[in-house]
Design a protein around this motif. Structure first.
Motif, short mmCIF file in Angstrom:
data_model
loop_
_atom_site.label_atom_id
_atom_site.label_comp_id
_atom_site.label_asym_id
_atom_site.label_seq_id
_atom_site.Cartn_x
_atom_site.Cartn_y
_atom_site.Cartn_z
N ILE A 58 -1.68 14.29 -5.19
CA ILE A 58 -0.80 15.15 -3.78
C ILE A 58 -1.72 14.82 -2.60
O ILE A 58 -2.92 14.85 -2.56
CB ILE A 58 -0.87 16.48 -4.15
CG1 ILE A 58 0.07 16.98 -5.40
CG2 ILE A 58 -0.31 17.28 -3.19
CD1 ILE A 58 0.13 18.27 -5.72
N ASP A 59 -0.98 14.54 -1.47
CA ASP A 59 -1.44 14.40 -0.38
C ASP A 59 -1.91 15.75 0.33
O ASP A 59 -0.84 16.21 0.86
CB ASP A 59 -0.82 13.56 0.68
CG ASP A 59 -1.51 13.34 2.11
OD1 ASP A 59 -2.58 13.77 2.30
OD2 ASP A 59 -0.76 12.51 2.82
N PRO A 78 -1.16 6.45 -0.56
CA PRO A 78 0.10 6.74 -0.19
C PRO A 78 1.39 6.79 -1.24
O PRO A 78 2.15 7.39 -1.50
CB PRO A 78 0.43 5.76 1.09
CG PRO A 78 -0.59 5.64 1.65
CD PRO A 78 -1.72 5.57 0.25
N GLU A 79 1.12 5.48 -1.96
CA GLU A 79 1.94 5.09 -2.92
C GLU A 79 1.98 6.23 -4.37
O GLU A 79 3.00 6.66 -4.57
CB GLU A 79 1.83 3.74 -3.74
CG GLU A 79 2.43 2.74 -2.72
CD GLU A 79 1.14 2.61 -1.67
OE1 GLU A 79 0.15 2.75 -1.99
OE2 GLU A 79 1.51 2.13 -0.53
N ALA A 80 0.85 6.43 -4.81
CA ALA A 80 0.54 7.33 -5.79
C ALA A 80 0.89 8.85 -5.61
O ALA A 80 1.17 9.69 -6.23
CB ALA A 80 -0.99 7.35 -6.44
N ASP A 81 0.63 9.22 -4.14
CA ASP A 81 0.70 10.61 -3.64
C ASP A 81 2.14 10.94 -3.48
O ASP A 81 2.54 12.08 -3.53
CB ASP A 81 0.14 10.92 -2.41
CG ASP A 81 -1.17 10.63 -2.52
OD1 ASP A 81 -1.84 10.55 -3.50
OD2 ASP A 81 -1.95 10.37 -1.30
N GLY A 115 -2.96 11.69 -14.37
CA GLY A 115 -3.16 10.35 -15.01
C GLY A 115 -2.03 9.63 -15.24
O GLY A 115 -0.86 10.10 -14.76
N LEU A 116 -2.09 8.59 -15.95
CA LEU A 116 -0.54 7.77 -16.27
C LEU A 116 -0.37 7.78 -17.80
O LEU A 116 0.20 6.84 -18.09
CB LEU A 116 -0.62 6.56 -15.63
CG LEU A 116 -0.79 6.45 -14.03
CD1 LEU A 116 -1.15 5.05 -13.33
CD2 LEU A 116 0.41 7.10 -13.20
N LYS A 117 -1.09 8.24 -18.41
CA LYS A 117 -0.71 8.37 -20.07
C LYS A 117 -0.56 9.58 -20.81
O LYS A 117 -0.89 10.78 -20.09
CB LYS A 117 -2.08 7.60 -20.61
CG LYS A 117 -2.47 6.16 -20.02
CD LYS A 117 -3.51 5.55 -20.83
CE LYS A 117 -3.69 4.14 -20.28
NZ LYS A 117 -4.74 3.56 -20.99
#
Length: 193
Positions: A58-59, A78-81, A115-117
């Motif tokens: 989160i930004d 920015p993309e991940a947030d 995370g992504l898993k």
């Protein structure tokens, strides 16, 4: 004379309702969830329920979140947030006249990085429970027959008194296949309007 029942100061009425914000007119969805003109959100105190946001990042410097009651926020990129920042703003942006206001302006929120898993998201849910989250927001999905570890994490949350809330999917008019964690028992499954 025994006729006085009680006495009190005659105080001024204070208007209530949702705080105004710069883009209040564009929040077409808010009145489908609450009635901003008729409902006053509860005051937020240090003992208010904690909303756990299970998100990648989160930004915390986004204008709608700089004065938010948000802890643990970490920006990756920015993309991940993007997703987590949007979720946090919708849930609890304080209504500071800069952008939007959240469903519960100023709500206590904390990021628990997903995370992504499967394994990392499951651990984030368990950590949120251990840190006293009343509500666990999970705006992500796994195929229905996968990630039994996450199923166990949400069941642990329920046994501990947390309320897990999950996205039903984003396929819109084409329909959503059954996805975990939204299909798991006792998880509140949320679709879009």
């Amino acid at each position: 004379a025994g006729r006085l029942v009680y006495a009190e100061p005659d105080v001024q009425i204070e208007p209530s309702g949702y705080p105004l914000d710069l883009f209040a007119d564009q929040q077409w969805w808010l009145n489908r969830i609450v009635s901003p003109g008729d409902v006053t959100p509860p005051s937020v105190t240090p003992s208010s329920p904690l909303i756990a946001l299970i998100e990648e990042s989160i930004d915390p410097l986004h204008p709608d979140l700089t004065s938010a009651n948000l802890s643990g926020a970490v920006s990756i990129s920015p993309e991940a947030d993007t997703h987590g920042t949007s979720v946090a703003g919708i849930a609890g942006s304080p209504g500071e006249s800069l952008g939007i206001r959240g469903v519960w302006p100023g709500a206590r929120m904390r990021l628990f990085p997903s995370g992504l898993k499967c394994s990392t998201a499951s651990k984030a849910v368990e950590k949120a429970v251990k840190q006293g989250a009343a509500v666990i927001n999970m705006s992500y999905t796994f195929p229905a027959g996968s990630c039994f570890t996450h199923f166990k994490a949400t069941q642990y949350a329920i046994r501990q008194g947390s309320i897990p809330v999950a996205a039903a999917g984003n396929s819109g008019a084409s329909g959503n296949s059954a996805m975990r964690p939204a299909i798991d028992p006792h998880v509140i499954s949320v679709g879009a309007v």
